[in-house]
Write an enzyme that holds these catalytic residues in place. Sequence first.
Site, PDB file in Angstrom:
ATOM      1  N   ASP A 153       0.800  -1.022  -0.030  1.00 36.92           N
ATOM      2  CA  ASP A 153      -0.135  -0.169   0.020  1.00 36.92           C
ATOM      3  C   ASP A 153       0.869   1.234   0.038  1.00 36.92           C
ATOM      4  OD1 ASP A 153      -1.024   0.075   3.390  1.00 36.92           O
ATOM      5  OD2 ASP A 153       0.914  -0.392   2.826  1.00 36.92           O
ATOM      6  N   TYR A 204       2.881   4.681   0.955  1.00 33.69           N
ATOM      7  CA  TYR A 204       3.443   5.249   2.081  1.00 33.69           C
ATOM      8  C   TYR A 204       2.481   6.451   2.790  1.00 33.69           C
ATOM      9  CZ  TYR A 204       7.969   3.874   0.223  1.00 33.69           C
ATOM     10  OH  TYR A 204       8.990   3.154  -0.192  1.00 33.69           O
ATOM     11  N   PHE A 207       6.623   1.887  -3.803  1.00 33.61           N
ATOM     12  CA  PHE A 207       7.881   2.002  -3.436  1.00 33.61           C
ATOM     13  C   PHE A 207       8.333   3.408  -3.961  1.00 33.61           C
ATOM     14  CE2 PHE A 207       7.807  -2.694  -4.061  1.00 33.61           C
ATOM     15  CZ  PHE A 207       8.324  -2.828  -2.879  1.00 33.61           C
ATOM     16  N   HIS A 228      11.539  -9.585   0.616  1.00 37.88           N
ATOM     17  CA  HIS A 228      10.976  -8.087   0.455  1.00 37.88           C
ATOM     18  C   HIS A 228      12.366  -7.170   0.533  1.00 37.88           C
ATOM     19  CE1 HIS A 228       8.837  -4.199   1.361  1.00 37.88           C
ATOM     20  NE2 HIS A 228       8.031  -4.861   0.466  1.00 37.88           N
TER      21      HIS A 228
END
Length: 225
Positions: free
Chosen positions: A68, A70, A81, A190
């Site tokens: 989702d 920031y 990102f 991740h």
Amino acid sequence: MPVMILDLPAAWKTHLAAETKKPYWQDLKRALSIGYRKRSIFPAPANIFAALEQTDLHAVKVVILGQDPYHGDNQANGLSFSVQDGQKIPPSLRNMYKELATDIGGTVPESGNLVHWAQQGVLLLNSTLTVEAHEAGSHQGWGWEMFTDEIIRVVSKEQEHVVFLLWGKYAQAKEAFIDESKHLILKAAHPSPLSAHRGFFGCKHFSKTNEYLLEKLILPINWNT
């Protein structure tokens, strides 16, 4: 109370029109109409579909899946990102840049805005496209996941030779929507500081992506611009 207008970019609208007629979509629009009036929600409404606006369906070469946006002030710009110009580079993206520099060389970018990737065909797609300020994951379960899962299905169906970068268990769960006979799926941990040392660093996904694209006679991504 007016229902929020969520207008899809033209290149995607034909393939996603059926989703916008489903009950969950109407519920989502109503929830966002209330939310944006009463609370701080990121990104700004104009940037909700930035990933789709910057990367035309038939231009998609690579998909990088996030969870989702920031949730800090002035960070989210609608690309997974990625942050707006002038913002501090977040830890996960900083680790992505470290792996990029180790993998293919070059200097670590000073900006965390990844629009230059998106404009080359990298679909930077979050599973949930909005979030409440300072409340990570707050819009999960609102319906966005059904919509973005369909985006993955559409890319898989309509395109060929796309590289799907699935980082972390959440992104890897989306593998079920991808036709592996047509596309390349690369999986790793991740890039978060909590997991980057458990398989993200050293994965060489940036160079592997370009090697595959070149093999398929597709212009590779210039990751350093």
